[in-house]
Design a protein around this motif. Structure first.
Motif, PDB file in Angstrom:
ATOM      1  N   SER A   1       0.984  -1.344   0.041  1.00 50.00           N
ATOM      2  CA  SER A   1       0.097  -0.129  -0.011  1.00 50.00           C
ATOM      3  C   SER A   1       0.940   1.028   0.099  1.00 50.00           C
ATOM      4  N   ALA A   2       0.451   2.247  -0.653  1.00 51.62           N
ATOM      5  CA  ALA A   2       1.070   3.332  -0.601  1.00 51.62           C
ATOM      6  C   ALA A   2       0.193   4.665  -0.826  1.00 51.62           C
ATOM      7  N   ARG A   3       0.436   5.824  -0.307  1.00 52.84           N
ATOM      8  CA  ARG A   3      -0.305   7.025  -0.423  1.00 52.84           C
ATOM      9  C   ARG A   3       0.533   8.153  -1.394  1.00 52.84           C
ATOM     10  N   LEU A   4       0.049   8.594  -2.326  1.00 53.12           N
ATOM     11  CA  LEU A   4       0.350   9.550  -2.966  1.00 53.12           C
ATOM     12  C   LEU A   4      -0.175  10.975  -2.682  1.00 53.12           C
ATOM     13  N   GLN A   5       0.588  11.897  -2.490  1.00 53.10           N
ATOM     14  CA  GLN A   5       0.177  13.350  -2.144  1.00 53.10           C
ATOM     15  C   GLN A   5      -0.343  13.935  -3.419  1.00 53.10           C
ATOM     16  N   VAL A   6      -1.438  14.447  -3.565  1.00 51.35           N
ATOM     17  CA  VAL A   6      -2.070  14.878  -4.900  1.00 51.35           C
ATOM     18  C   VAL A   6      -3.011  16.383  -4.412  1.00 51.35           C
ATOM     19  N   GLY A   7      -2.454  17.542  -4.929  1.00 53.26           N
ATOM     20  CA  GLY A   7      -3.128  18.743  -4.296  1.00 53.26           C
ATOM     21  C   GLY A   7      -3.184  18.811  -2.977  1.00 53.26           C
ATOM     22  N   GLU A   8      -4.268  19.190  -2.604  1.00 53.67           N
ATOM     23  CA  GLU A   8      -4.442  19.344  -0.908  1.00 53.67           C
ATOM     24  C   GLU A   8      -4.919  17.910  -0.360  1.00 53.67           C
ATOM     25  N   GLY A   9      -5.039  16.957  -1.151  1.00 57.74           N
ATOM     26  CA  GLY A   9      -5.342  15.713  -0.643  1.00 57.74           C
ATOM     27  C   GLY A   9      -4.612  14.693  -0.884  1.00 57.74           C
ATOM     28  N   GLY A  10      -4.863  13.432  -0.995  1.00 62.11           N
ATOM     29  CA  GLY A  10      -4.314  12.212  -1.730  1.00 62.11           C
ATOM     30  C   GLY A  10      -4.898  10.975  -1.832  1.00 62.11           C
ATOM     31  N   VAL A  11      -4.447  10.093  -2.308  1.00 63.66           N
ATOM     32  CA  VAL A  11      -4.820   8.934  -2.929  1.00 63.66           C
ATOM     33  C   VAL A  11      -4.198   7.776  -2.171  1.00 63.66           C
ATOM     34  N   LEU A  12      -4.781   6.768  -1.562  1.00 60.23           N
ATOM     35  CA  LEU A  12      -4.032   5.563  -1.114  1.00 60.23           C
ATOM     36  C   LEU A  12      -4.340   4.445  -2.213  1.00 60.23           C
ATOM     37  N   PHE A  13      -3.252   3.789  -2.501  1.00 61.62           N
ATOM     38  CA  PHE A  13      -3.398   2.531  -3.424  1.00 61.62           C
ATOM     39  C   PHE A  13      -3.297   1.203  -2.592  1.00 61.62           C
ATOM     40  N   ASP A  14      -3.977   0.426  -2.643  1.00 61.48           N
ATOM     41  CA  ASP A  14      -3.795  -0.846  -1.893  1.00 61.48           C
ATOM     42  C   ASP A  14      -3.819  -2.038  -2.669  1.00 61.48           C
ATOM     43  N   TRP A  15      -2.711  -2.714  -3.121  1.00 61.34           N
ATOM     44  CA  TRP A  15      -2.826  -3.593  -3.933  1.00 61.34           C
ATOM     45  C   TRP A  15      -2.426  -5.152  -3.090  1.00 61.34           C
ATOM     46  N   SER A  16      -2.848  -5.053  -1.810  1.00 63.18           N
ATOM     47  CA  SER A  16      -2.398  -6.097  -0.879  1.00 63.18           C
ATOM     48  C   SER A  16      -3.405  -7.374  -0.840  1.00 63.18           C
ATOM     49  N   LYS A  17      -4.420  -7.301  -1.619  1.00 64.21           N
ATOM     50  CA  LYS A  17      -5.383  -8.330  -1.752  1.00 64.21           C
ATOM     51  C   LYS A  17      -5.051  -8.843  -3.279  1.00 64.21           C
ATOM     52  N   THR A  18      -3.880  -8.652  -3.560  1.00 64.21           N
ATOM     53  CA  THR A  18      -3.585  -9.460  -5.081  1.00 64.21           C
ATOM     54  C   THR A  18      -2.532 -10.466  -4.463  1.00 64.21           C
ATOM     55  N   HIS A  19      -2.376 -11.171  -5.453  1.00 63.96           N
ATOM     56  CA  HIS A  19      -1.388 -12.502  -5.247  1.00 63.96           C
ATOM     57  C   HIS A  19       0.136 -12.057  -5.206  1.00 63.96           C
ATOM     58  N   LEU A  20       0.266 -10.988  -5.646  1.00 64.96           N
ATOM     59  CA  LEU A  20       1.763 -10.345  -5.373  1.00 64.96           C
ATOM     60  C   LEU A  20       2.454 -11.000  -4.293  1.00 64.96           C
ATOM     61  N   SER A  21       3.717 -11.480  -4.326  1.00 63.23           N
ATOM     62  CA  SER A  21       4.504 -11.840  -3.133  1.00 63.23           C
ATOM     63  C   SER A  21       5.764 -10.941  -3.553  1.00 63.23           C
ATOM     64  N   ASP A  22       6.573 -11.188  -2.414  1.00 59.06           N
ATOM     65  CA  ASP A  22       8.057 -10.443  -2.494  1.00 59.06           C
ATOM     66  C   ASP A  22       8.781 -11.219  -3.610  1.00 59.06           C
TER      67      ASP A  22
END
Length: 505
Positions: free
Chosen positions: A35-56
């Motif tokens: 998961s990662a959050r990107l600051q955009v303007g005065e707010g932000g967007v959280l991107f959560d890819w943890s419920k995919t099957h990607l592993s280390d």
């Protein structure tokens, strides 16, 4: 010795495939990692890819694939304004429209946008008389982007009532006519070449509608949006009302150019500029972030895993926000026209699936229509959920609370499932989803969302070694339609019978 592209794929294919439940159990830091959050303007967007099957392990192997695919170099070429569309020997400079790219291209784009701002401000100040309506005529990228942005951002206190018409079916144009007063209506004609038959036919009918309803100078009510301004002049538009954009900007990437005129007219140029700034924030992230820290590239890793390694033929996008109801339509063109290819960038046949079929809808409506298949059907369908923490309405907060609860519940249910001895009530679970959660849906956030998907599409193309910037597949049907128009061509018996039945033979 560097890993080859084929070697990277062989390694990926041989890796274990734990379930989502096993992945979460094995790594308490999984949410933080994916998961990662990107600051955009005065707010932000959280991107959560943890419920995919990607592993280390998978991500490390995909990073090797990115290196074998020369991802860093292809990304450099994109932002440097170098050729990334080899079949047409073109650059793809949509990021320059947002201020990120080759310096000369950024300067040129800035000058063209300044010209658009002058016209938008002049219209708002009454230079073209009273303007209450705009009929924006285009097709494909010349219509889908403006329609999405206007619908998302101009629902409240719109500065102009915008109707986007793309279909050659006259019913669509008549619907726009019925909603507008000819005396206070402008017509925007959006066509890169200013020769697109559907657009120009609709434009001619719009001029006739103005003339038939007492407008003395119909062409004086036309704004032309094109990469070939000389064609618009030939058609009769005064050069002061022609807003050009660069030929290196493809149709499905053109929202940021003068094709965004109806958006700027509807919400004001300052908010349109904020949308560009939000996209630029994503551009800079995509340009600078490396490996798994790069959000569009990480999303492309998941896309490639499901399409190529798990055989998923579709990807679903569900927006739990009515303001984003047109986003699945927009993404269909962006992703399927870009990556729906059968040859590599070098012209060699591909022996693997390329773009999945992109589809989707709006939550919670879709839950009562298609989620049965997602939860219990035999097709594995990766799902993206997109939502906003802040509501878009002023009603009882219960509306938005229920909306978000449903969004998060669907992702949890797809992953967890529920076992039952009764097969009809058994949910297998282990079904992937990703979630994009915005603080609010404002112009900057929308810009970042669209740019994220543009770069995700590009990253997918690089990993596959295909060219996402040509679209010859749309031409064949047009060519045959022109043959029908000319007459005298031979067709298969079925087509010949249909033409005869419709009186077109």
């Amino acid at each position: 010795m560097a890993t080859s592209r084929n070697g990277a794929w062989e390694k990926l294919a041989g890796l274990p495939r734990p379930t989502l439940a096993e992945l979460f159990a094995a790594d308490p830091a999984r949410v933080e990692k994916l998961s990662a959050r990107l600051q955009v303007g005065e707010g932000g967007v959280l991107f959560d890819w943890s419920k995919t099957h990607l592993s280390d392990e998978l991500i490390a192997a995909f990073e090797e694939l990115a290196e074998a695919s020369d991802f860093a170099e292809m990304r450099r070429r994109l932002f440097a304004g170098e050729v990334v569309n080899p079949t047409e020997n073109r650059a793809a400079e949509h990021t320059a429209l947002r201020g990120v790219g080759k310096e000369t291209s950024v300067e040129e784009a800035g000058a063209l946008l300044a010209r658009m701002r002058l016209l938008v401000d002049a219209i708002h100040e009454g230079a073209l008389g009273e303007v209450r309506h705009l009929i924006h005529i285009g097709i494909g990228g010349s219509a889908l982007g403006p329609a999405l942005a206007v619908d998302a951002l101009a629902r409240d206190l719109a500065l102009a009532d915008v109707h986007v018409v793309s279909n050659i079916d006259g019913v669509a144009l008549e619907a726009a006519f019925s909603a507008c007063d000819p005396a206070t209506t402008l017509i925007a004609v959006a066509s890169k070449t200013f020769t697109t038959i559907e657009t120009m036919t609709n434009a001619a009918s719009a001029l006739k509608w103005l003339a038939d309803n007492g407008v003395a100078d119909p062409l004086g009510r036309v704004i032309a949006l094109t990469a070939y301004p000389e064609k618009a002049v030939e058609w009769g538009v005064d050069e002061t009302r022609i807003l050009p954009f660069a030929e290196s900007v493809g149709g499905r990437y053109s929202l940021w150019s003068s094709i965004g005129f109806p958006v700027a007219l509807a919400i004001g140029f300052e908010d349109f500029a904020a949308m560009l700034d939000g996209a630029a924030a994503m551009d800079e992230h995509f340009r600078d972030a490396q490996g798994r820290a790069n959000l569009p590239l990480l999303a492309a890793f998941a896309d490639q895993y499901y399409t190529r390694l798990r055989g998923c033929q579709t990807r679903a996008v569900f927006c739990y926000d009515e303001r984003l109801r047109l986003l699945p339509d927009y993404l269909q063109q962006l992703e399927m026209e870009s990556n729906g290819k059968s040859v590599t960038a070098a012209g060699d046949p591909v022996d693997f699936p390329t773009a999945p079929i992109t589809w989707g809808g709006v939550g919670t409506d879709a839950q009562h229509a298609v989620f049965q298949l997602l939860h219990q059907g035999t097709n594995l369908v990766p799902v993206d959920f997109i939502a906003s923490i802040a509501p878009g309405d002023d009603l009882d907060p219960a509306h938005h609370r229920i909306l978000l609860m449903n969004c998060f519940a669907q992702g949890a249910a797809l992953m967890a499932g529920r076992a039952s001895a009764d097969g009809a009530r058994n949910y297998p679970g282990d079904r992937p989803s990703a979630t994009i959660l915005c603080d609010d849906l404002d112009p900057a956030t929308l810009g970042a969302l669209i740019a994220f998907h543009e770069h995700r599409t590009f990253a997918n193309a690089v990993l596959m070694g295909i060219n996402p910037f040509d679209q010859f597949g749309v031409e064949l049907g047009k060519d045959i339609a022109r043959q029908i128009e000319k007459g005298g061509a031979d067709f298969d018996p079925s087509t010949a019978a249909l033409l005869a039945a419709a009186g077109l033979d």
